[in-house]
Structure formats: C-alpha cells, structure tokens
Design an enzyme around this catalytic site. Structure first.
Site, PDB file in Angstrom:
ATOM      1  N   LYS A  56       0.948  -1.083  -0.075  1.00  0.00           N
ATOM      2  CA  LYS A  56      -0.131  -0.105   0.048  1.00  0.00           C
ATOM      3  C   LYS A  56       0.790   1.186   0.035  1.00  0.00           C
ATOM      4  O   LYS A  56       0.515   2.332  -0.524  1.00  0.00           O
ATOM      5  CB  LYS A  56      -0.868   0.094   1.284  1.00  0.00           C
ATOM      6  CG  LYS A  56      -2.319  -0.598   0.996  1.00  0.00           C
ATOM      7  CD  LYS A  56      -2.239  -2.014   0.937  1.00  0.00           C
ATOM      8  CE  LYS A  56      -2.763  -2.555  -0.363  1.00  0.00           C
ATOM      9  NZ  LYS A  56      -2.416  -4.115  -0.428  1.00  0.00           N
ATOM     10  N   HIS A 445     -24.005  13.941   1.974  1.00  0.00           N
ATOM     11  CA  HIS A 445     -23.843  14.598   0.720  1.00  0.00           C
ATOM     12  C   HIS A 445     -22.876  15.460   0.335  1.00  0.00           C
ATOM     13  O   HIS A 445     -22.745  16.182   1.272  1.00  0.00           O
ATOM     14  CB  HIS A 445     -25.109  14.917   0.030  1.00  0.00           C
ATOM     15  CG  HIS A 445     -24.937  15.632  -1.375  1.00  0.00           C
ATOM     16  ND1 HIS A 445     -25.132  14.809  -2.599  1.00  0.00           N
ATOM     17  CD2 HIS A 445     -25.180  16.802  -1.639  1.00  0.00           C
ATOM     18  CE1 HIS A 445     -24.860  15.633  -3.660  1.00  0.00           C
ATOM     19  NE2 HIS A 445     -24.904  16.858  -2.939  1.00  0.00           N
TER      20      HIS A 445
END
Ligand code: FAD
Ligand code: NAD
Length: 466
Positions: A56, A445
């Site tokens: 990673k 959102h």
C-alpha cells in the site's frame, strides 16, 4: 495429563502475523500467560513486513506520481513537472514498515507478551522447541501464515524473476514487466510499476482476471486496467521462463492447448497464489496432519483435532486476508479463555487497492443465483455527484438481495474509495439488513457512499439519479 502449573505458558502462539500477534495480545489482555514465537527479525508477519503495508505504501506513492505525471492534474488546473525519485519512494515504504513492526513490539511489551525469537517446531501436543529452547504451553495456536506458491520449473532469483517481495524492492523501473497471474497481487503490483513507467503484460490462466469476485466486477475491472495500459493475455498459461543476460523469455500456451508463443521481459512477477506454511513445524509430533491443500483443518471454534492446539489465519481454510486473520486471532484467544469468540465467515470484505479500488462482501451474483431468486440493483459512479466532480467516473456499485426477504446477500463496487465504502455494506450485512434498510439510511452528501444507497434503491427499481 500434566498439571496446569507445570506449563511455561497458558498460550503459545506460533507466528506473529496479523493472526498471531492479535491472538497473543488478546490472550494477554484476558489474563493468560502468553508467548509468541516468531522467526522473522521483526513482528507483524507477511502483512506488515512484505505484504499489505509495503504494497500500500508503493500503491499510494505511485498513484500520486501517476496523477501528476500523466496529466490527471492538469484538468484540475494544476500544472506539474514531475520527476521520479524511486529511492525516496522505497525509503518511505521501508519507514512505514519499520514504524508499524516496531509498534507491535511496543504492544507486546505493553501487554506482557513474551516474544520467543526463532523457529518453532512441535515436540508433542504441549511442547515446542524455539531455536534451542524448549517451551511448554497448555494451549498452542498455529498462526504460521503463508508463502508464495512457486511455478513449477520457474526459479525466482529476485532479480529478473521476482515474487511479491522482490517486486516491492525493484531498484529501477523495468521496461517490460510480465505478471504471471491476474489475481490481487498481480494487479496491485502490476499497477505500481505501470504507473511508474513500465509496460505491463498480465498473463492469466483463466478466461477472466480476479477469480472469486463478482462476474460484472471482473469484466469491468479488466476494461479499466486495459484503458490504463495493462495488456492482458487471458486463457493463457506460462510453461517456461528462461533467463539469460538479465532478460527473460517466457513460453506461453493457450490454457486449453494449442500453439506456443514467446514473450520477452526484463522483469517477471510470479503471483499465482500463496500456500500455507507448515514446513518444519513437525506437526506429526503433535498428532496433526495437513489436508490436500496443505492447510491445518479446524472446527468452528478454531480447534484442531488435537486437544489444546488451535489454528488461525492463512494456514487454515478460507480467504488469505489480514483482517480475517486478525478477527480469528481475537476469537481464538477468547475461546481459549472460555469466552465465545465468533467470526462470521460469510461477511469478510475483500479489497483490491488499485485505482479505482475494487471491493466486495458476501455472495457474488453468480453464487447467489445458484442458491435462489435474487434482485439486483446497480448504480454507476458516473452518476454519483462526488465521483463525477472529482473526475472519477469509472466503476459502479451493485447490491444483491434475496428476492423474497430483501435481505442483502452481497455488495460489490468499483470506486476510488471502494475499500472504505465496503465497510458500511459489511456492517449492514452483519446486522442482517435489507436493501430497503440501506436505501432509507441517510448518507452524507456529497460522498461516494451515496452510490451504495442508490444501488440499494435500484434493487426496487427506484434510484433517483439515473
Ligand atoms: P502471516 O502474516 O504470514 O504471518 C505468519 C508469521 O509466522 C510470519 O511472520 C512467519 O515468519 C511466522 N512463522 C511461520 N512459521 C513459523 C515457525 N515455525 N516458527 C516461528 N514463526 C513462524 N491481505 C489483506 O487483507 N489486505 C491487503 O492489502 C493485503 N495485501 C497483501 C500484499 C501482499 C504483497 C501479500 C503477499 C499479501 C497481502 N495480504 C493482504 C495477505 C495478508 O498479508 C495475509 O493474509 C496475512 O498476513 C495472513 O496473516 P497470518 O497471521 O495468518 O500469517
Ligand atoms: P490470487 O489467488 O489472488 O491470484 C492468482 C491468479 O493466478 C489467479 O487468477 C489464477 O487463476 C492465476 N494463475 C494460477 N496459476 C497460473 C499460471 N500457471 N499461469 C497464469 N495464471 C495463473 O493470488 P495472488 O495474487 O498471488 O495473491 C495471494 C493471496 O494474497 C491472495 O489470497 C490474496 O487474498 C492475498 N492478497 C490480498 C491482497 C488484498 O487484500 N488487497 C493483496 C495482495 C494479496
């Protein structure tokens, strides 16, 4: 049977990977006298030393390099002149490994887990040798992990022909890297070197990459990787790799037989799977044997067939994943302490840390359909406001639910932050959620996670944004 007090330890864990070190720490937290035998110079196993963490580190750095070098940033109004400093990139990888493996050593000290340095081998069901020391324990946990599967006839020299460990350490960017195996390692490490400038060809035996993943996800990932420049030779097997003068010549054959061809490369990555580590453990002395796949068999509670011997992680059947090993580590320690340690093996997420990320949990659509009637909802990332705004249009989310009960059976996604998104799906499934439960859960959102909500809404045919 020896009296308990005669044992040196209540628990001896063999192997300090994410399975073993977590088991040892939890056992010590539960008040058990615990030791952990590890033959590597540092703790943390495959995961921290040569697996999850260093891969990673290279994926993250190469992703930023790719964005800067290959024009992705210019459309955001950022002009860059980029130069690769590979040695520094490797340095930050080594540093991450050093810090995290050192962190486990600190946790062992903090929790009073004794680290027995050396290779462990059974003498009998309650005693092992670690180097020239003999140690006894009431319970022994086998957490010896796995190693690279070799390709018959192909020698890994870590110069031209490398395994995942060698592929993390390449001193220069290869001109042409051939990856044997289109699984997780091949795609992650193939992506690293493609981003840094190598031409990458992936040879996969099966007719599609990423076996075990949902069929739609496999097809779509293949398209995305091709668009990024990785070339694929599917339904093809490598039958020979000849190395001469720093170059490799691979012999390829169609998987179903046919005419052979050759392919030249200056680096070959062998990534065709991993096999359990049991060599030299002397399992027979403890009354144990391995199964046909080389694994140690266990029951639901991680007990082997020999009383007092337990096993977890890559050495037992199941997916070879660090988080699965960790959860089994906690559960086995709790079972040894007389508690009820449980791992729900039906809800183990899987993530490929490419760009975008590929993630899934639960059943694939193919397997779910074999078991009964299902409803499927899909939502494209292109229609997710955050992904679209960030110029990350590739991918989709797919929710698979039982047609009768609406219970969620599987969730799959390709999205830049798919690995993070899949956690909510795993948690919902752990709580037995229906697609309606996810659809009526308020999601912030603008987030990529709204695509999971919309895919759940699509199960009943009512997404808003498509
Ligand atoms: P291991 O981590 O393999 O640890 C076992 C330890 O036991 C080793 O340190 C070994 O030295 C020691 N040992 C073995 N035999 C003996 C003995 N006889 N005596 C003493 N010590 C012994 N998984 C993920 O979930 N996410 C990822 O992103 C991910 N990336 C990966 C990338 C790569 C390149 C690789 C190779 C693997 C990756 N994995 C990933 C898989 C993950 O590393 C393994 O599933 C996980 O490490 C298994 O944990 P474990 O504790 O069972 O065994
Ligand atoms: P894999 O099982 O994921 O993929 C191996 C691939 O090689 C398969 O697609 C298989 O069909 C193919 N193959 C096998 N023999 C072949 C041959 N002779 N020629 C061509 N193709 C061949 O194995 P891997 O990628 O080596 O990874 C090993 C393990 O490590 C996996 O179990 C994985 O779970 C774990 N891992 C996980 C992560 C992650 O979670 N992100 C990352 C790396 C590794």
């Amino acid at each position: 049977m020896a009296d308990e007090q005669q044992y040196d330890y209540d628990v001896l864990v063999i192997g300090a990977g994410p399975g073993g070190y977590v088991a040892a720490i939890r056992a010590a937290q539960l008040g058990l006298r615990t030791a952990c035998a590890e033959s590597r110079e540092t703790l943390g196993g495959t995961c921290l030393n040569v697996g999850c963490i260093p891969s990673k580190a290279m994926l993250h750095a190469s992703e930023l390099y790719d964005h800067a070098a290959n024009g992705a940033m210019t459309k955001l109004g950022i002009k860059t002149q980029v130069e690769l400093d590979l040695e520094t990139m490797h340095g930050q990888r080594r540093d991450a490994v050093k810090q995290l493996t050192g962190g486990i050593e600190y946790l062992f000290k903090k929790n009073k887990v004794t680290w027995l340095k050396g290779r462990a081998a059974f003498q009998d069901a309650h005693s092992v040798t670690v180097g020239d020391q003999r140690v006894t324990a009431r319970n022994i946990v086998i957490a010896t992990g796995s190693s690279v599967t070799a390709l018959p006839g192909v020698t890994i020299d870590q110069q031209v022909v490398v395994d995942s460990t060698g592929a993390l350490e390449l001193p220069r960017v290869p001109d042409h890297m051939v990856v044997i195996g289109g699984g997780v390692i091949g795609l992650e490490l193939g992506s690293v070197w493609r981003r840094l400038g190598a031409k990458v060809t992936c040879v996969e035996f099966l007719d599609q990459i990423l076996p075990g993943f949902d069929g739609d996800i496999r097809k779509e990932s293949n398209k995305i990787f091709k668009k990024q420049g990785i070339e694929f030779k599917l339904s093809t097997k490598v039958t020979n790799v000849a190395v001469e003068g720093g170059k490799a010549v691979l012999t390829l054959e169609p998987a179903q037989g046919g005419e052979a061809s050759t392919l030249e490369a200056d680096c070959v990555l062998v990534s065709i799977g991993r096999r359990p580590n049991t060599d030299g453990l002397n399992l027979e002395a403890a009354g144990l044997a391995i199964n046909q796949r080389g694994q140690v068999e266990i029951d639901h509670d991680f007990r082997t067939k020999v009383d007092g011997i337990w096993a977890i992680g890559d050495v037992v059947p199941g997916p070879m994943l660090a988080h699965k090993a960790e959860d089994e580590g906690i559960a086995v320690a709790e079972n040894i302490a007389g508690q009820h340690g449980i791992v729900n093996h039906d809800v183990i997420p899987s993530v490929v840390y490419t760009w975008p990320e590929i993630a899934g949990v639960g059943l694939t659509e193919e397997v779910a359909r074999e078991r009964g009637e299902v409803k499927v909802g899909k939502f494209p990332m292109m229609a997710n406001s955050r992904a679209k705004t960030n110029h990350e249009p590739d991918g989709f989310v797919k929710v698979i639910a039982d047609a009768q009960t609406d219970r969620v059976l599987g969730v799959w996604c390709i999205a830049t932050v798919g690995g993070t998104m899949i956690a909510q799906a795993a948690q919902a499934m752990e709580f037995g959620a229906t697609s309606e439960d996810i659809a009526y859960t308020c999601h912030a959102h603008p987030t990529h996670s709204e695509a999971i909500k919309e895919a759940a809404m699509a199960v009943t045919g009512k997404p808003i944004h498509i």
